[in-house]
Enzyme design. Structure first.
Site, PDB file in Angstrom:
ATOM      1  N   CYS A 327       0.786  -1.234   0.000  1.00  0.00           N
ATOM      2  CA  CYS A 327       0.000   0.000   0.000  1.00  0.00           C
ATOM      3  C   CYS A 327       0.822   1.290   0.000  1.00  0.00           C
ATOM      4  O   CYS A 327       0.575   2.166  -0.845  1.00  0.00           O
ATOM      5  CB  CYS A 327      -0.953   0.051   1.182  1.00  0.00           C
ATOM      6  SG  CYS A 327      -1.708  -1.508   1.587  1.00  0.00           S
ATOM      7  N   ARG A 356       5.716 -11.501   5.775  1.00  0.00           N
ATOM      8  CA  ARG A 356       5.053 -11.347   7.063  1.00  0.00           C
ATOM      9  C   ARG A 356       5.496 -12.460   7.984  1.00  0.00           C
ATOM     10  O   ARG A 356       5.528 -13.620   7.579  1.00  0.00           O
ATOM     11  CB  ARG A 356       3.528 -11.410   6.900  1.00  0.00           C
ATOM     12  CG  ARG A 356       3.016 -10.317   5.997  1.00  0.00           C
ATOM     13  CD  ARG A 356       1.511 -10.379   5.870  1.00  0.00           C
ATOM     14  NE  ARG A 356       1.055  -9.365   4.927  1.00  0.00           N
ATOM     15  CZ  ARG A 356      -0.197  -9.244   4.532  1.00  0.00           C
ATOM     16  NH1 ARG A 356      -1.126 -10.063   5.001  1.00  0.00           N
ATOM     17  NH2 ARG A 356      -0.537  -8.303   3.687  1.00  0.00           N
ATOM     18  N   GLN A 374       1.223 -10.777  -3.610  1.00  0.00           N
ATOM     19  CA  GLN A 374      -0.178 -10.371  -3.712  1.00  0.00           C
ATOM     20  C   GLN A 374      -0.453  -9.845  -5.113  1.00  0.00           C
ATOM     21  O   GLN A 374       0.371  -9.127  -5.672  1.00  0.00           O
ATOM     22  CB  GLN A 374      -0.464  -9.247  -2.722  1.00  0.00           C
ATOM     23  CG  GLN A 374      -0.455  -9.695  -1.282  1.00  0.00           C
ATOM     24  CD  GLN A 374      -0.804  -8.555  -0.356  1.00  0.00           C
ATOM     25  OE1 GLN A 374      -0.223  -7.490  -0.434  1.00  0.00           O
ATOM     26  NE2 GLN A 374      -1.768  -8.783   0.518  1.00  0.00           N
ATOM     27  N   ASP A 376      -2.045  -7.323  -6.150  1.00  0.00           N
ATOM     28  CA  ASP A 376      -2.539  -6.172  -5.424  1.00  0.00           C
ATOM     29  C   ASP A 376      -2.943  -5.057  -6.373  1.00  0.00           C
ATOM     30  O   ASP A 376      -2.376  -4.918  -7.450  1.00  0.00           O
ATOM     31  CB  ASP A 376      -1.372  -5.664  -4.562  1.00  0.00           C
ATOM     32  CG  ASP A 376      -1.852  -5.091  -3.254  1.00  0.00           C
ATOM     33  OD1 ASP A 376      -3.067  -4.936  -3.081  1.00  0.00           O
ATOM     34  OD2 ASP A 376      -0.989  -4.787  -2.412  1.00  0.00           O
ATOM     35  N   HIS A 378      -4.611  -0.786  -5.980  1.00  0.00           N
ATOM     36  CA  HIS A 378      -5.318   0.267  -5.265  1.00  0.00           C
ATOM     37  C   HIS A 378      -5.993   1.139  -6.293  1.00  0.00           C
ATOM     38  O   HIS A 378      -5.369   1.536  -7.272  1.00  0.00           O
ATOM     39  CB  HIS A 378      -4.354   1.096  -4.414  1.00  0.00           C
ATOM     40  CG  HIS A 378      -3.790   0.309  -3.274  1.00  0.00           C
ATOM     41  ND1 HIS A 378      -2.710  -0.525  -3.414  1.00  0.00           N
ATOM     42  CD2 HIS A 378      -4.186   0.197  -1.976  1.00  0.00           C
ATOM     43  CE1 HIS A 378      -2.460  -1.104  -2.251  1.00  0.00           C
ATOM     44  NE2 HIS A 378      -3.336  -0.693  -1.365  1.00  0.00           N
ATOM     45  N   LYS A 462     -15.600  -4.472   3.704  1.00  0.00           N
ATOM     46  CA  LYS A 462     -15.021  -5.223   2.583  1.00  0.00           C
ATOM     47  C   LYS A 462     -15.950  -6.319   2.081  1.00  0.00           C
ATOM     48  O   LYS A 462     -16.882  -6.732   2.761  1.00  0.00           O
ATOM     49  CB  LYS A 462     -13.699  -5.845   3.006  1.00  0.00           C
ATOM     50  CG  LYS A 462     -13.856  -6.862   4.133  1.00  0.00           C
ATOM     51  CD  LYS A 462     -12.550  -7.576   4.435  1.00  0.00           C
ATOM     52  CE  LYS A 462     -12.725  -8.568   5.579  1.00  0.00           C
ATOM     53  NZ  LYS A 462     -11.549  -9.372   5.852  1.00  0.00           N
ATOM     54  N   HIS A 508      -8.913  -0.979  -2.021  1.00  0.00           N
ATOM     55  CA  HIS A 508      -7.776  -1.877  -2.014  1.00  0.00           C
ATOM     56  C   HIS A 508      -8.323  -3.251  -2.373  1.00  0.00           C
ATOM     57  O   HIS A 508      -9.296  -3.687  -1.790  1.00  0.00           O
ATOM     58  CB  HIS A 508      -7.219  -1.842  -0.582  1.00  0.00           C
ATOM     59  CG  HIS A 508      -6.088  -2.762  -0.349  1.00  0.00           C
ATOM     60  ND1 HIS A 508      -5.477  -2.893   0.854  1.00  0.00           N
ATOM     61  CD2 HIS A 508      -5.451  -3.605  -1.177  1.00  0.00           C
ATOM     62  CE1 HIS A 508      -4.497  -3.773   0.767  1.00  0.00           C
ATOM     63  NE2 HIS A 508      -4.472  -4.223  -0.464  1.00  0.00           N
TER      64      HIS A 508
END
Length: 634
Positions: A327, A356, A374, A376, A378, A462, A508
RNA sequence: GCCCAUGUAGCUCAGUCGGUAGAGCACCUCCUUGGUAAGGAGGAGGUCACCGGUUCAAUCCCGGUCGUGGGCUCCA
């Protein structure tokens, strides 16, 4: 007294004081829904009621059946271990469990002995007797019995509560149950493990026993068969057998090394991902694996996710963190320059690898790792654009997931808990508005969903899409989240048509979730038999004798030149041996060439699914392959 | 992280009641050139996860660490 059945068609009249068991219409009935409430068959009917009888075939009846088996388990444990403390024993999705406070965990041998005791209890055919009493009386009763967990539960309940007795066994329980223990026919205790009291890791560890039960032996056998089938599809074994990836103690737990074939599968997935996003107006970025600690402080990640962030790296007077999320980088790209409403929506996508520190106990093959990629993105947009963006994301998710043969989903809409507003960021208006956008998108795309109160992240509501695989197992894939945190922390604005600064909305989202997990799920979904477009090796060429090697090599060349992923097995082995190996490798097509093929100018083709499929000429075969790949047939 | 189980050859697993180990498959060599799921013979391969303790002696007993499995909690 009038009793109606569900359809309200054939109502019947009975004397006052009639109990359900007096009016059951067949032997399979184990309970009933009376005016929407589950009841024991010993239940005395009120003046007027709508009744629906339940059998173990019925969803709710099955729960009663399993839960009753849990009671029998508890009774058996109490008979063998009188000091064991009873905690809870609900029916779950597949069977039941019961938690016990015991000095020592159960060994597998003890489970066998407990099963024998259960069989005895079933043989004794003891009735489940229900009794109602006040909370105070119940607490007194369970104090005498020394059941401290039951007392803790009682302290949160209101009178009257119900207890159930089988002989000398007493349990606090809402019910209902089957009429007597003899109704449970076939069962098996499947596992035992530790489990925290009330699921709270700060509380003591109890010992949980899992089990399942059925009315008919075939059902139990089917269930055990399905477990075996699931084991055969285990992506951890298949991944090793198919040379897709490896893990190694000395490299580190939860860290994946992708092997050549696995990289091929990933590449196909990632190229597909790229194309689908490109088509839909996404821009792609690539961000570094580390960034200064201050960035993570500013984004709030360091505060909220400190447990899962790897420790700080220091060099000179600078300190860095390895990224647990993508992010902040996307935010910085947005903030790179002043943004105009004309640029929005800005869709930034990245296959970003994050790290992580997941707790050691949760690591599981590719499905839960410490370094993962990910898919990912945004989306930065004006508030008025959010609804349509959400619709587009859901459609993207559906299109992509269906290409992998996932047509069944379960969708969850996670929203905040209005009673704990201080746990969340943003004000009520933000949350209501965001929820209405999400609901709009779900309605527009015709997805049915479940509303999950209190399941939202602290920074926004979400939508999660859980895909169902070939064995109907559920896997988390897509997640689409509103983020009220980042726009605020980083003060994200855009210049509006009116010449003033406005707050931007950040959505996101990840479609596949993580590439690692997704590949793991695919392996289980397909049982290792990737469809042609995904298969790491699409065709294997097998020459029958060494004299054919050169000719086979030409065929291999031609297939490769057409973009087919092809290998040749020209080892000095018999044909049937080579076929066996190629089959174990789950290669979709085997091409066999010998003298006959040289003479006729055709090739022999054996399909993974259909066996020998004849003798096409090479160019026809290539067009066939290309068509199947193009269609992404499953 | 917690509970339990577990770690022997690349893989699947035997085994040693304490005296440094074995099978099948895979691998290598040779023979075999075989038409739709295992041809034959031979060979090589292990600091018995790692570190420490007990012992004349530890792969085995004890402690710790790491990894793995099933759960709990958490999650992409």
């Amino acid at each position: 007294m009038v009793v109606f059945n569900k359809a309200m068609k054939n109502s019947k009249t009975y004397k006052k004081g009639t109990r359900l068991e007096d009016v059951v219409d067949n032997d399979g009935v184990i309970g009933a829904m009376v005016d929407g409430e589950p009841r024991d068959l010993s239940y005395t009917l009120p003046e007027k009621a709508e009744v629906r009888f339940l059998t173990p075939e019925d969803e709710y009846g099955r729960q009663i059946y399993w839960h009753s088996t849990a009671h029998i388990l508890a009774y058996a444990v109490k008979r063998r271990y009188p000091n064991a403390k009873l905690a809870m024993g609900p029916a779950i999705k597949d069977g039941f469990y019961y938690d016990f406070g015991v000095d020592r965990p159960f060994t597998p041998e003890e489970l066998t002995r407990i099963e024998e005791e259960m069989k005895r209890i079933i043989g004794e055919d003891l009735p489940f007797d229900r009794e109602e009493l006040g909370v105070d009386d119940a607490i007194k009763l369970f104090k005498e019995l020394g059941e401290n967990y039951k007392i803790e539960l009682l302290e949160e309940l209101e009178s009257p509560v119900s207890i159930y007795r089988n002989n000398d066994f007493i349990d606090l329980c809402k019910g209902p149950h089957v009429p007597s223990t003899g109704r449970i026919k076939f069962f098996k205790l499947t596992a035992s493990s530790g489990a925290y009291w009330r699921g709270d890791e700060s509380r003591e560890m109890l010992q949980r026993i899992y089990g399942i039960s059925f009315e008919r032996q075939e059902e139990l056998q089917d269930y055990l068969e399905r477990m075996k089938e699931a084991k055969k599809r285990d992506h951890r074994t298949l991944g090793a057998d198919l040379d897709l990836w490896m893990m190694n103690d000395e490299i580190g737990a939860g860290l994946v090394v992708w092997l050549s074939r696995g990289v091929t599968v990933r590449k196909v997935i990632e190229d597909f991902w790229w194309d689908e996003h490109k088509k839909r107006g996404y821009d792609f970025i690539l961000s570094p694996h580390i960034a200064k600690t201050d960035l993570w402080k500013q984004s709030g990640h360091l505060d909220y996710y400190s447990d899962l962030i790897y420790p700080v790296m220091k060099k000179g007077n600078q300190s860095y963190l390895i990224k647990p999320m993508n992010c902040p980088f996307h935010i910085k790209v947005y903030k790179r320059k002043r943004r105009s409403y004309r640029e929005l929506p800005l869709r930034l996508a990245e296959l970003g690898t994050v790290y992580r520190y997941e707790k050691s106990g949760v690591l599981h093959g590719l499905l839960r790792v410490r370094g993962f990629t990910q898919d990912d993105a945004h989306i930065f947009c004006m508030p008025s654009q959010a609804r349509d963006e959400l619709v587009d994301i859901i459609n993207l998710a559906r299109d992509m997931l269906s290409a992998f043969g996932f047509g069944d989903y379960r969708v969850e809409l996670s929203v905040w808990n209005v009673n704990e507003k201080d746990k969340y960021m943003g004000d009520e208006k933000d949350w209501e508005n965001a929820e209405s956008c999400l609901v709009y998108a779900l309605k527009k795309t015709g997805l049915s969903y479940e509303r999950m109160e209190g399941e939202a992240a602290f920074y926004g509501p979400k939508i999660d899409i859980k895909i169902l695989d070939a064995l109907k197992r559920e896997w988390q894939a897509t997640t689409i989240q509103f983020d009220f945190n980042l726009p605020q922390k980083f003060n994200l604005k855009f210049m509006g048509e009116d010449g003033r600064q406005h707050g931007v909305v950040v959505i996101h989202r990840a479609i596949l979730g993580s590439v690692e997990r997704f590949v793991g799920v695919l392996v289980e979904h397909y049982g290792g038999k990737f469809p042609l477009w995904l298969a790491p090796v699409q065709v294997k060429v097998l020459p029958i004798t060494s004299e054919i090697n050169e000719f086979a090599g030409d065929i291999r060349e031609e297939l490769a030149a057409s973009g087919i992923r092809v290998e040749m097995d020209d080892r000095n082995e018999k044909l049937s041996f080579k076929i066996r190996e190629a089959t174990i490798e789950k290669v979709p097509y085997i091409v066999i060439v010998g003298q006959k093929e040289i003479d006729s100018g055709c090739i022999s083709v054996r399909s993974r699914d259909k066996g020998d499929i004849g003798r096409p000429n090479l160019s026809d075969f290539i067009s066939l392959l290309k068509e199947e790949i193009e269609k992404r047939s499953n």
